[in-house]
Scaffold this active site. Structure first.
Site, short mmCIF file in Angstrom:
data_model
loop_
_atom_site.label_atom_id
_atom_site.label_comp_id
_atom_site.label_asym_id
_atom_site.label_seq_id
_atom_site.Cartn_x
_atom_site.Cartn_y
_atom_site.Cartn_z
N LEU A 90 11.58 -20.25 -4.01
CA LEU A 90 10.53 -19.34 -3.51
C LEU A 90 9.30 -19.36 -4.43
CD1 LEU A 90 9.70 -16.79 -1.68
CD2 LEU A 90 10.60 -15.44 -3.56
N SER A 120 -7.07 -6.03 -5.99
CA SER A 120 -8.19 -6.65 -5.27
C SER A 120 -9.45 -6.60 -6.13
CB SER A 120 -8.44 -5.91 -3.95
OG SER A 120 -9.08 -4.68 -4.20
N GLY A 154 0.06 5.43 -4.38
CA GLY A 154 -0.57 6.70 -4.75
C GLY A 154 0.01 7.87 -3.96
N ARG A 155 0.17 7.64 -2.64
CA ARG A 155 0.72 8.71 -1.79
C ARG A 155 2.16 9.01 -2.14
NH1 ARG A 155 -1.18 5.88 3.45
NH2 ARG A 155 -1.84 4.39 1.86
N LEU A 199 -7.30 -4.93 6.84
CA LEU A 199 -7.01 -6.11 6.02
C LEU A 199 -7.51 -6.01 4.58
CD1 LEU A 199 -7.53 -9.10 8.48
CD2 LEU A 199 -5.40 -8.07 7.70
N SER A 200 -8.45 -5.12 4.33
CA SER A 200 -8.93 -4.89 2.96
C SER A 200 -9.26 -6.18 2.21
CB SER A 200 -7.90 -4.07 2.17
OG SER A 200 -7.62 -2.85 2.82
N ARG A 256 -0.59 8.93 -10.18
CA ARG A 256 -0.63 7.72 -9.34
C ARG A 256 0.10 6.55 -10.00
NH1 ARG A 256 -4.00 7.20 -5.35
NH2 ARG A 256 -4.28 5.00 -5.78
N HIS A 263 2.72 3.30 -8.90
CA HIS A 263 2.58 1.85 -9.15
C HIS A 263 3.82 1.32 -9.88
CE1 HIS A 263 -1.39 1.98 -7.60
NE2 HIS A 263 -1.93 2.61 -8.62
N ASP A 268 0.84 -1.21 0.00
CA ASP A 268 0.00 0.00 0.00
C ASP A 268 0.87 1.25 0.00
OD1 ASP A 268 -2.28 1.50 0.05
OD2 ASP A 268 -2.72 1.16 2.17
C1 FPP Z 1 -2.22 0.16 -3.30
O1 FPP Z 1 -1.68 1.44 -3.21
C2 FPP Z 1 -1.57 -0.55 -4.37
C3 FPP Z 1 -2.22 -1.17 -5.38
C4 FPP Z 1 -3.68 -1.24 -5.50
C5 FPP Z 1 -1.46 -1.80 -6.47
C6 FPP Z 1 -0.28 -2.56 -6.02
C7 FPP Z 1 0.55 -2.90 -7.18
C8 FPP Z 1 1.89 -2.85 -7.20
C9 FPP Z 1 2.69 -2.50 -6.04
C10 FPP Z 1 2.65 -3.24 -8.40
C11 FPP Z 1 2.42 -4.69 -8.65
C12 FPP Z 1 3.40 -5.24 -9.53
C13 FPP Z 1 3.20 -6.38 -10.22
C14 FPP Z 1 4.35 -6.95 -10.89
C15 FPP Z 1 1.89 -7.03 -10.34
P1 FPP Z 1 -2.61 2.69 -3.45
O2 FPP Z 1 -2.65 2.96 -4.91
O3 FPP Z 1 -3.96 2.44 -2.86
O4 FPP Z 1 -1.85 3.80 -2.67
P2 FPP Z 1 -2.51 4.99 -1.83
O5 FPP Z 1 -3.28 4.36 -0.71
O6 FPP Z 1 -1.32 5.75 -1.35
O7 FPP Z 1 -3.36 5.79 -2.77
#
Ligand code: FPP
Length: 263
Positions: free
Chosen positions: A149, A83, A41-42, A213-214, A51, A55, A38
């Site tokens: 792994l 999710s 975005g921040r 836990l979302s 955003r 990612h 998580d």
């Molecule tokens: C939540 O942060 C993050 C996600 C919904 C996406 C997570 C995906 C990655 C870290 C990349 C995955 C990489 C692969 C290879 C599949 P948020 O966007 O909700 O952040 P915020 O709460 O700060 O807005």
């Protein structure tokens, strides 16, 4: 002079991380670590970036953490990448997130193969875009014989939906009289979850300081140790990961019993 000092400092930091890795490995390492990644975005907002830049940076962290998890001898690393609720996000962000597995795997698949990593996925695979399915399928097949792994992406995953599907499968068996109601127990439910072949997570890490836990692995996390880390996912590095395992190793797990066994 400054350069020399900096080189020395870097060498010292590296040594101390590798010492910590060795020390962690000499104790009980969690078999299964699950991470709610998580804060992308921040991280982007702090830099006035879109955003999706967060990612993209988060994808690089996935590589870093996979490597250190492998070095630490962790058996399964489950990463919550998308999710069932994330479909509510703007289309442009969803499209980007769906392309990330392709970019990640086309860049790092050779490295994953070389390091004996086995790529797997939990979640509703069928509802993913074709190109996302193709990249995941390709990586799963290319690494299927690896026995190091397990890098398990939770992609289009929702724990409540997983439990609903489990209930439906078991109800069908009962209606067809293949089982009786008395046969239904915890192990039967576990055997129908998407994680049936995996050990339960020993440690759950959520980055970014959020404490929830979302809809992630609700059944599987019943006795898992939690670590909520106040670092945004793109900034979560080897040091943070080793720190989370060190903290885990100081915990006393009881599994409902009274005698805590220090790890
Ligand atoms: C939540 O942060 C993050 C996600 C919904 C996406 C997570 C995906 C990655 C870290 C990349 C995955 C990489 C692969 C290879 C599949 P948020 O966007 O909700 O952040 P915020 O709460 O700060 O807005």
């Amino acid at each position: 002079m400054l350069e020399k000092l900096l080189r020395k400092k870097t060498a010292e930091t590296e040594t101390s991380l590798s010492d910590r890795v060795q020390s962690v490995k000499s104790k009980q390492v969690p078999s299964h670590v699950a991470i709610i990644m998580d804060g992308n975005g921040r991280w982007a907002r702090q830099r006035s970036l879109p955003r999706i830049a967060g990612h993209h940076e988060g994808m690089k962290t996935v590589r870093k953490i996979t490597r250190i998890a492998n070095d630490l001898g962790i058996k399964v690393l489950t990463l919550y990448a998308f999710s069932t609720e994330n479909w509510k996000r703007p289309k442009m962000e969803i499209d980007f997130l769906m392309k990330l597995p392709g970019e990640f795997l086309s860049t790092y698949l050779p490295e994953l193969i070389e390091r004996n990593v086995k790529v797997e996925m939990i979640g509703n695979y069928d509802a993913l875009p074709e190109h996302t399915k193709e990249s995941i399928q390709k990586a799963v097949e290319a690494t299927s014989r690896n026995d190091g792994l397990i890098l398990n992406f939770a992609m289009n995953y929702g724990s409540r939906l997983e439990i609903v599907n489990t209930v439906k499968e078991i109800a069908k068996l009962a209606v067809e009289k293949k089982i009786s109601i008395e046969d239904i127990d915890e192990s039967m439910i576990e055997a129908h979850l998407m994680t049936a072949h995996l050990p339960e997570p020993d440690l759950l890490i959520r980055t970014s300081g959020e404490v929830r836990l979302s809809n992630f692995m609700l059944w599987q996390l019943a006795y898992t140790e939690f670590s909520f880390v106040d670092v945004l996912w793109p900034d979560f590095d080897e040091d943070c990961m080793v720190g989370a395992i060190e903290e885990f190793q100081m915990r006393s797990r009881r599994f409902g019993n009274v005698e805590g066994e220090k790890l």
